[in-house]
Design a protein around this motif. Structure first.
Motif, PDB file in Angstrom:
ATOM      1  N   LEU A 246      -9.971  41.800 -25.272  1.00 13.94           N
ATOM      2  CA  LEU A 246     -11.343  42.331 -25.353  1.00 13.94           C
ATOM      3  C   LEU A 246     -11.420  43.547 -24.441  1.00 13.94           C
ATOM      4  O   LEU A 246     -11.280  43.423 -23.238  1.00 13.94           O
ATOM      5  CB  LEU A 246     -12.316  41.238 -24.888  1.00 13.94           C
ATOM      6  CG  LEU A 246     -13.828  41.500 -24.891  1.00 13.94           C
ATOM      7  CD1 LEU A 246     -14.563  40.181 -24.645  1.00 13.94           C
ATOM      8  CD2 LEU A 246     -14.291  42.543 -23.908  1.00 13.94           C
ATOM      9  N   SER A 247     -11.657  44.712 -25.029  1.00 18.36           N
ATOM     10  CA  SER A 247     -11.852  45.924 -24.239  1.00 18.36           C
ATOM     11  C   SER A 247     -12.052  47.119 -25.155  1.00 18.36           C
ATOM     12  O   SER A 247     -11.267  47.271 -26.095  1.00 18.36           O
ATOM     13  CB  SER A 247     -10.639  46.194 -23.350  1.00 18.36           C
ATOM     14  OG  SER A 247     -10.838  47.368 -22.606  1.00 18.36           O
ATOM     15  N   PRO A 248     -13.022  47.943 -24.901  1.00 16.87           N
ATOM     16  CA  PRO A 248     -14.110  47.769 -23.941  1.00 16.87           C
ATOM     17  C   PRO A 248     -15.320  47.138 -24.624  1.00 16.87           C
ATOM     18  O   PRO A 248     -15.284  46.835 -25.824  1.00 16.87           O
ATOM     19  CB  PRO A 248     -14.425  49.222 -23.548  1.00 16.87           C
ATOM     20  CG  PRO A 248     -14.175  50.001 -24.806  1.00 16.87           C
ATOM     21  CD  PRO A 248     -13.068  49.294 -25.532  1.00 16.87           C
ATOM     22  N   MET A 249     -16.365  46.904 -23.827  1.00 15.77           N
ATOM     23  CA  MET A 249     -17.639  46.486 -24.420  1.00 15.77           C
ATOM     24  C   MET A 249     -18.783  47.187 -23.717  1.00 15.77           C
ATOM     25  O   MET A 249     -18.667  47.593 -22.561  1.00 15.77           O
ATOM     26  CB  MET A 249     -17.825  44.973 -24.392  1.00 15.77           C
ATOM     27  CG  MET A 249     -18.300  44.378 -23.112  1.00 15.77           C
ATOM     28  SD  MET A 249     -18.780  42.655 -23.355  1.00 15.77           S
ATOM     29  CE  MET A 249     -20.239  42.797 -24.387  1.00 15.77           C
ATOM     30  N   ALA A 250     -19.875  47.351 -24.422  1.00 22.15           N
ATOM     31  CA  ALA A 250     -21.041  48.020 -23.840  1.00 22.15           C
ATOM     32  C   ALA A 250     -22.309  47.498 -24.501  1.00 22.15           C
ATOM     33  O   ALA A 250     -22.352  47.318 -25.716  1.00 22.15           O
ATOM     34  CB  ALA A 250     -20.948  49.536 -24.057  1.00 22.15           C
TER      35      ALA A 250
END
Ligand SMILES: CC(C)(COP(=O)(O)OP(=O)(O)OC[C@H]1O[C@@H](n2cnc3c(N)ncnc32)[C@H](O)[C@@H]1OP(=O)(O)O)[C@@H](O)C(=O)NCCC(=O)NCCS
Length: 180
Positions: free
Chosen positions: A83-87
């Protein structure tokens, strides 16, 4: 209009790049915003479809959040993603949306047969959605870690995580020292 979680492919690349650039600029400064925006552009443009998964939270035409998952090669024969990235949009943060979006992704990844999920970030946050801190003896990171306490994993099956010593690899877009 109700908030919905959808496959990220319903949106154009630019909308997702803009979300990450704006959110990270607000939280970490303009340079970090540009860096993460470019990471998202590279991931979306350079990663094979089978190696990338992602979800967006949308309310009508408004994009409220996004999360990307990409393939992560382990030294054992298990399917893993990171998991990468998140916003989450700045005005939508702190309402449980980030956790709900991750949990939506976890269900989808399990259904796709993903067995192990990694991430690299704030353990206080990611422990809320099932991650635990791991050491690099347990699973190696693909690059030297500037923040080893943020190296996290969870099993997406009923099998507990076991040590998997040996080299690992992430997708090319993520495989740059500045992200680690
Ligand atoms: C980090 C982020 C994804 C969290 O999403 P969110 O929807 O705001 O968070 P949620 O509402 O799901 O969770 C809130 C909880 O997490 C905590 N939390 C939120 N952001 C946090 C952070 N950056 N670090 C640690 N804890 C955090 C809150 O204190 C809250 O805890 P509580 O439920 O015990 O009160 C979002 O705030 C964001 O996009 N931030 C800017 C970009 C970023 O840092 N992305 C993550 C790194 S890739």
């Amino acid at each position: 209009m109700a908030l919905q979680f959808r496959d990220h492919k319903i949106l154009q690349t630019q909308a997702k790049v803009d979300l990450f650039t704006i959110v990270f600029s607000a939280s970490e400064g303009a340079a970090e915003g540009e860096l993460i925006g470019q990471l998202v552009a590279d991931m979306l443009q350079q990663t094979a479809a089978k190696d990338l998964s992602g979800f967006v939270a949308v309310e009508g035409d408004v994009l409220a959040g996004g999360v990307l998952f990409s393939r992560f090669k382990l030294p054992v024969n298990k399917t893993a993603f990171i998991l990468s990235p998140m916003a989450i949009a700045t005005d939508q943060q702190g309402k449980g949306l980030g956790q709900a979006l991750i949990n939506h992704g976890l269900v989808a990844l399990k259904a796709q047969g993903v067995e192990v999920l990694l991430t690299y970030g704030d353990p206080n946050y990611y422990q809320k959605v099932g991650f635990e801190v791991i050491s690099q003896d347990f699973i190696e990171a693909p690059q030297p870690l500037s923040y080893p306490d943020g190296w996290l994993a969870q099993s997406l099956t009923d099998q507990p995580l076991l040590p998997m010593p040996g080299k690992t690899r992430c997708v090319d877009a993520l495989n740059r020292p500045e992200f680690w």
